[in-house]
Motif scaffolding. Structure first.
Motif, PDB file in Angstrom:
ATOM      1  N   VAL A   1       0.863  -1.181   0.000  1.00  0.00           N
ATOM      2  CA  VAL A   1       0.000   0.000   0.000  1.00  0.00           C
ATOM      3  C   VAL A   1       0.896   1.227   0.000  1.00  0.00           C
ATOM      4  N   ALA A   2       0.629   2.146  -0.923  1.00  0.00           N
ATOM      5  CA  ALA A   2       1.479   3.337  -1.060  1.00  0.00           C
ATOM      6  C   ALA A   2       0.663   4.472  -1.664  1.00  0.00           C
ATOM      7  N   PRO A   3       1.073   5.726  -1.420  1.00  0.00           N
ATOM      8  CA  PRO A   3       0.323   6.857  -1.976  1.00  0.00           C
ATOM      9  C   PRO A   3       0.507   7.045  -3.468  1.00  0.00           C
ATOM     10  N   ASP A   4       1.580   6.454  -4.037  1.00  0.00           N
ATOM     11  CA  ASP A   4       1.811   6.582  -5.477  1.00  0.00           C
ATOM     12  C   ASP A   4       2.705   5.441  -5.946  1.00  0.00           C
ATOM     13  N   THR A   5       2.838   5.322  -7.268  1.00  0.00           N
ATOM     14  CA  THR A   5       3.606   4.220  -7.855  1.00  0.00           C
ATOM     15  C   THR A   5       5.064   4.257  -7.432  1.00  0.00           C
ATOM     16  N   GLY A   6       5.650   5.446  -7.357  1.00  0.00           N
ATOM     17  CA  GLY A   6       7.057   5.558  -7.009  1.00  0.00           C
ATOM     18  C   GLY A   6       7.359   4.976  -5.638  1.00  0.00           C
ATOM     19  N   ILE A   7       6.512   5.227  -4.666  1.00  0.00           N
ATOM     20  CA  ILE A   7       6.739   4.682  -3.323  1.00  0.00           C
ATOM     21  C   ILE A   7       6.430   3.189  -3.294  1.00  0.00           C
ATOM     22  N   ALA A   8       5.465   2.737  -4.085  1.00  0.00           N
ATOM     23  CA  ALA A   8       5.214   1.298  -4.216  1.00  0.00           C
ATOM     24  C   ALA A   8       6.452   0.595  -4.773  1.00  0.00           C
ATOM     25  N   GLU A   9       7.093   1.186  -5.779  1.00  0.00           N
ATOM     26  CA  GLU A   9       8.323   0.619  -6.334  1.00  0.00           C
ATOM     27  C   GLU A   9       9.420   0.545  -5.273  1.00  0.00           C
ATOM     28  N   LEU A  10       9.524   1.585  -4.465  1.00  0.00           N
ATOM     29  CA  LEU A  10      10.526   1.629  -3.405  1.00  0.00           C
ATOM     30  C   LEU A  10      10.301   0.503  -2.404  1.00  0.00           C
ATOM     31  N   ILE A  11       9.049   0.283  -2.003  1.00  0.00           N
ATOM     32  CA  ILE A  11       8.733  -0.786  -1.057  1.00  0.00           C
ATOM     33  C   ILE A  11       9.079  -2.147  -1.650  1.00  0.00           C
ATOM     34  N   ILE A  12       8.673  -2.377  -2.891  1.00  0.00           N
ATOM     35  CA  ILE A  12       8.956  -3.660  -3.549  1.00  0.00           C
ATOM     36  C   ILE A  12      10.458  -3.889  -3.655  1.00  0.00           C
ATOM     37  N   ASP A  13      11.207  -2.838  -3.986  1.00  0.00           N
ATOM     38  CA  ASP A  13      12.661  -2.968  -4.103  1.00  0.00           C
ATOM     39  C   ASP A  13      13.274  -3.350  -2.761  1.00  0.00           C
ATOM     40  N   TYR A  14      12.825  -2.725  -1.679  1.00  0.00           N
ATOM     41  CA  TYR A  14      13.341  -3.063  -0.348  1.00  0.00           C
ATOM     42  C   TYR A  14      13.022  -4.516   0.004  1.00  0.00           C
ATOM     43  N   LEU A  15      11.816  -4.970  -0.306  1.00  0.00           N
ATOM     44  CA  LEU A  15      11.415  -6.333   0.034  1.00  0.00           C
ATOM     45  C   LEU A  15      12.128  -7.379  -0.811  1.00  0.00           C
ATOM     46  N   ALA A  16      12.425  -7.044  -2.070  1.00  0.00           N
ATOM     47  CA  ALA A  16      12.948  -8.025  -3.022  1.00  0.00           C
ATOM     48  C   ALA A  16      14.464  -8.088  -3.085  1.00  0.00           C
ATOM     49  N   SER A  17      15.138  -6.990  -2.767  1.00  0.00           N
ATOM     50  CA  SER A  17      16.549  -6.852  -3.113  1.00  0.00           C
ATOM     51  C   SER A  17      17.461  -7.904  -2.504  1.00  0.00           C
ATOM     52  N   ASN A  18      17.211  -8.315  -1.289  1.00  0.00           N
ATOM     53  CA  ASN A  18      18.138  -9.237  -0.619  1.00  0.00           C
ATOM     54  C   ASN A  18      17.711 -10.693  -0.710  1.00  0.00           C
ATOM     55  N   HIS A  19      16.689 -10.972  -1.520  1.00  0.00           N
ATOM     56  CA  HIS A  19      16.205 -12.349  -1.629  1.00  0.00           C
ATOM     57  C   HIS A  19      16.863 -13.043  -2.813  1.00  0.00           C
ATOM     58  N   LYS A  20      17.494 -14.166  -2.540  1.00  0.00           N
ATOM     59  CA  LYS A  20      18.107 -14.977  -3.595  1.00  0.00           C
ATOM     60  C   LYS A  20      17.176 -16.154  -3.890  1.00  0.00           C
ATOM     61  N   GLY A  21      16.254 -15.946  -4.799  1.00  0.00           N
ATOM     62  CA  GLY A  21      15.299 -16.998  -5.111  1.00  0.00           C
ATOM     63  C   GLY A  21      14.108 -16.436  -5.846  1.00  0.00           C
ATOM     64  N   ASN A  22      13.056 -17.240  -5.940  1.00  0.00           N
ATOM     65  CA  ASN A  22      11.873 -16.868  -6.709  1.00  0.00           C
ATOM     66  C   ASN A  22      11.023 -15.849  -5.961  1.00  0.00           C
ATOM     67  N   LEU A  23      10.448 -14.928  -6.726  1.00  0.00           N
ATOM     68  CA  LEU A  23       9.571 -13.894  -6.197  1.00  0.00           C
ATOM     69  C   LEU A  23       8.219 -13.967  -6.879  1.00  0.00           C
ATOM     70  N   ARG A  24       7.202 -13.525  -6.158  1.00  0.00           N
ATOM     71  CA  ARG A  24       5.862 -13.436  -6.741  1.00  0.00           C
ATOM     72  C   ARG A  24       5.186 -12.173  -6.236  1.00  0.00           C
ATOM     73  N   VAL A  25       4.441 -11.517  -7.121  1.00  0.00           N
ATOM     74  CA  VAL A  25       3.616 -10.388  -6.726  1.00  0.00           C
ATOM     75  C   VAL A  25       2.362 -10.391  -7.580  1.00  0.00           C
ATOM     76  N   ASP A  26       1.200 -10.170  -6.963  1.00  0.00           N
ATOM     77  CA  ASP A  26      -0.084 -10.123  -7.661  1.00  0.00           C
ATOM     78  C   ASP A  26      -0.593  -8.687  -7.619  1.00  0.00           C
ATOM     79  N   VAL A  27      -0.743  -8.091  -8.799  1.00  0.00           N
ATOM     80  CA  VAL A  27      -1.010  -6.657  -8.931  1.00  0.00           C
ATOM     81  C   VAL A  27      -2.460  -6.439  -9.350  1.00  0.00           C
ATOM     82  N   PRO A  28      -3.203  -5.592  -8.624  1.00  0.00           N
ATOM     83  CA  PRO A  28      -4.570  -5.279  -9.054  1.00  0.00           C
ATOM     84  C   PRO A  28      -4.575  -4.563 -10.400  1.00  0.00           C
TER      85      PRO A  28
END
Length: 287
Positions: free
Chosen positions: A213-240
């Motif tokens: 949840v974010a006020p705009d796309t740019g902050i949503a991208e920032l959150i996803i980058d923080y969550l994804a960056s240190n993971h070595k493996g498969n990722l999934r995201v379901d986008v409305p």
């Protein structure tokens, strides 16, 4: 071979059925694990399933009521050996009957869509399932005045309120349970006020990102980058639907769209009112 001559009994399932639900999930190549089933039992009103003569669970469906007028149906599974017997219709209808007149949503598979239409569900929206085997960070626009930190207990009510406005109904119990399960739960603050958040859930196959949840796309991208960056493996995201800018960003970072399943509803012909801040759903079981 279908075993239609068995006496298949519909049961309300409980936590002692966790192993059987994991096995049922694995039979259709879904990646439910013990933690996911625990969150489901602690968040759902009822979970139903048929058992065969040996006590093996061969169907399932869960009804998850949220705080006000909305409920979600998830984990609708029928074992391949028992398809064509109407079990999916029976367990789904049982969930509908026990939702106390609420508006009900679910996210359908291609195989399940005709079954839901027979019950009375109609398509009201869709989501976009994205998968990634190797995340490729891209340079993001700078955001001044923001801090990103792990959620704290005193933040929970603020996060629940943000999620409720984004999703279209508060889901206090589910979100508290999901945060306990989370690999990470991050909040974004501006001037000490929380303006966005994101969770990641580590399963047997994927690290699933959402809700975001974010006020705009740019902050949503920032959150996803923080969550994804240190993971070595498969990722999934379901986008409305309606988040084309975010989907373009995901494709730049190595995500590939795998499917575009419909959101279906009964006792409603539209999505609940949302404030356009939901950029990733929790999962296809919870919306």
């Amino acid at each position: 071979m279908k075993l239609s001559n068995e006496n298949l009994e519909l049961n309300e399932l409980n936590e002692s059925d966790t192993k059987g639900l994991i096995e049922l999930s694995a039979s259709v190549r879904w990646d439910y694990d013990e933690e996911e089933i625990r969150t489901l039992f602690s968040s759902a009103k009822n979970i139903y399933g048929h058992k065969n003569n040996e006590g093996k669970i061969v169907s399932s469906a869960a009804i998850i009521p949220y705080d006000n007028n909305l409920a979600f149906i998830g984990m609708v599974i029928v074992h391949s050996d028992y398809r064509g017997l109407g079990l999916g219709k029976v367990v789904t209808q049982k969930c509908v009957d026990n939702a106390s007149g609420r508006s009900i949503l679910l996210i359908a598979t291609a195989e399940g869509k005709p079954l839901y239409e027979k019950i009375g569900f109609t398509v009201v929206d869709s989501v976009h399932k994205y998968l990634c085997s190797q995340y490729i960070p891209v340079k993001l626009a700078p955001h001044s005045g923001l801090t990103i930190e792990a959620v704290k207990e005193e933040n929970l009510e603020e996060v629940i309120d943000l999620d409720g406005a984004a999703f279209g109904d508060k889901r206090s119990l589910f979100l508290r349970n999901r945060i306990k399960q989370a690999n990470q739960c991050l909040v974004v603050k501006k001037d000490s006020r929380i303006i966005g958040f994101g969770l990641s859930i580590l399963g047997p196959v994927n690290l699933t990102l959402g809700p975001v949840v974010a006020p705009d796309t740019g902050i949503a991208e920032l959150i996803i980058d923080y969550l994804a960056s240190n993971h070595k493996g498969n990722l999934r995201v379901d986008v409305p639907s309606g988040n084309e800018k975010l989907m373009a960003y995901l494709e730049q970072t190595g995500f590939i769209k795998a499917s575009n399943p419909p959101v279906m509803g009964i006792h409603t012909n539209k999505m609940p009112y949302r404030n356009n801040t939901l950029f990733a759903i929790a999962s296809q079981a919870y919306g």
